[in-house]
Design an enzyme around this catalytic site. Structure first.
Site: not given
Ligand SMILES: *[C@@H]1O[C@H](CO)[C@@H](O)[C@H](O)[C@H]1NC(C)=O
Ligand SMILES: CC(=O)N[C@H]1CO[C@H](CO)[C@@H](O)[C@@H]1O
Ligand SMILES: [Zn+2]
Length: 490
Positions: A263, A308-309
């Site tokens: 990511h 992603e986070e």
């Protein structure tokens, strides 16, 4: 005896072999610490120049993307096809968070991604209520743990750890709490986590404090003092566009693709140099090394995931929008997220799919032969492999640990160029490159995708979640819950 022409052909082949043909050893030799470090220095500078992070919805992500695109789309255009996949997701930024303690003092308080706002401009003031601690199941994530707790019109003091924070906050709101003061379960600076966009409007506002502060207040409440605190949270929510970046070798069979993912976004709290600059840099260097060589039958596809986070958004968008035919062509997925932790472990992912071993075993063998204590670890729910597992695609990857002793800077501002193990990053990038090259040369050991009956349901569930996310802000008042477990929700 050879005729002249077959001798010439043999010489040509020999010439090719000497210069051009792909071997895993050439990729291994082509991956260099200096180049891995060069990328991370650039990503570190990008973080510094953009408010300290490279997060979804913020300029540091665009700058990180430009860095990857310069190679994937521009410089390497002769050897790679590349494309960008856009998606929208709800962005949150806590514009202001303050906590006034029982003695009128300003307390250090931290936010969580997708924190919900308190009334403004004054925040919310209430009597602080002590709550029971359960370090086995986690505190107050389950209805039965709320017996004897009267949250209505009050602010709750709850311990972090084990279970999803959003679960505590959802029940707290449903039972009428004004807000929650969440205290960290370990000493030191609390790390960030995501509450997920799906919970907008469903959860009590939260202020995260250190273990020290939480235990001191708990002791005073237990001694019978009445404490009043004020929490102010000002959150911005809006739909923002983000994107995944892909590059794949022009060479190789489009029906047989080996895929590597990392990511590209960081958390808002820091520049994300281990998480996941490390995987990002490894993929860039494997791509760089691979472009020199020819003669491999299978395609290699690189993915740099967005958001992603925020809950694996980019990779779930990609995997949930693949047709069955496209999914069949992805023969193996490797996930490289956090592969340079400063005090590394050497975990190799291997799950329930019988195909996983075809990638996991050579990764483990490489690291073991190089003298590292590699071991098999099972997949969790914490990174971009989730969408691929749901599709039954054989998967593996590497992970050097997050938080605690392995990476104390996990999700913090100190996840910088100063807190990387160059040794771990180098050997892991080489392992990843060697195994990618092996699979570019042969996928014989890899069985087809496993199509169990549960997979289509998962895919539909995730697609349905995207639809929900897109309207989450508007629907904030209408209470649906969601079992989607993603990274760093605890
Ligand atoms: C994202 O939202 C914007 C604004 O509504 C829209 O123009 C764009 O097409 C959307 N992008 C995607 C990929 O849906
Ligand atoms: C946890 C850790 O190792 N932190 C270090 C990160 O880098 C800075 C700058 O070199 C050090 O001061 C920290 O100790
Ligand atoms: Zn990560």
């Amino acid at each position: 005896m050879k005729t002249f022409s077959s001798l010439a052909a043999a010489l040509l082949v020999a010439n090719c072999l000497a210069t051009d043909l792909l071997t895993p050893e050439k990729i291994e030799a082509g991956i260099k610490t200096e180049e891995l470090e060069h990328n991370l220095r650039n990503l570190n500078e990008i973080g510094k120049a953009n408010g300290g992070n490279r997060a979804f919805g913020l300029p540091g992500y665009k700058a990180s993307s430009d860095y990857v695109v310069e190679r994937a789309q521009n410089r390497f255009a002769p050897e790679y096809d590349s494309w960008v996949q856009y998606f929208n997701h709800t962005f949150e930024q806590t514009r202001e968070i303050t906590l006034t303690g029982p003695d009128g003092e300003d307390v250090d308080v931290f936010t969580l991604l997708y924190n919900n706002a308190t009334p403004l401009p004054g925040g919310t003031t209430g009597v602080l209520v002590d709550t029971p601690v359960d370090d086995e199941r986690g505190s107050l994530c389950f209805e039965d743990q709320w017996e004897g707790v009267d949250p209505s019109g009050k602010i709750l003091l709850i311990k972090r750890g084990v279970c999803a924070i959003a679960d505590k906050l959802r029940i707290a709101k449903a039972r009428g709490a004004l807000a929650v003061v969440l205290y960290n379960q370990t000493p030191g600076m609390p790390s960030s986590a995501t509450l997920s966009a799906i919970n907008i409007g469903q959860i009590a506002p939260v202020g995260l404090v250190t273990l020290d502060v939480g235990e001191a207040w708990k002791a005073r409440l237990e001694a019978g003092e009445e404490l009043t605190v004020t929490l102010l949270v000002d959150s911005l929510f809006e739909e923002r566009e983000s994107w995944n970046i892909f590059a794949e070798t022009k060479e190789g069979d489009p029906n047989n693709v080996v895929m590597l993912g990392a990511h590209l976004d960081s958390v808002q709290a820091g520049p994300g140099i281990n998480d996941d600059g490390s995987g990002t840099s490894a993929l860039l260097e494997i791509m760089t090394s691979l472009r020199t060589y020819h003669g491999f039958p299978n395609k290699v596809r690189f993915a740099w995931w967005g958001a992603e986070e925020s809950g694996l958004i980019g990779s779930l968008y990609y995997t949930s929008h693949l047709s069955e035919e496209e999914a069949d062509k992805i023969r193996f997925y490797f996930n490289y997220d956090m592969i340079g932790s400063p005090y590394p472990v050497y975990a190799v992912y291997k799950g329930d799919n019988r195909g996983d071993a075809a990638g996991a075993a050579p990764l483990l063998d490489y690291l073991t032969a190089a003298g590292y204590p590699a071991y098999y670890g099972s997949f969790g729910t914490g990174s971009d492999y989730v969408g691929f597992l749901n599709l039954g695609i054989p998967s593996s990857g590497l992970f050097t640990g997050a938080g605690g002793p392995t990476d104390p800077c996990y999700h913090l501002g100190c996840d910088t160029i100063d807190n990387i193990s160059w040794e771990a990053l180098t050997v892991n990038a080489k392992a990843a490159g060697v195994v990618a090259a092996q699979m570019a040369l042969s996928l014989e050991a890899v069985p087809p995708r496993s199509k169990t009956s549960v997979n289509p349901r998962n895919k539909h569930r995730i697609r349905a979640e995207f639809e929900k996310w897109q309207v989450a802000v508007e629907e904030a008042e209408t209470g649906h819950t969601c079992a989607h477990k993603s990274k760093n929700t605890v």
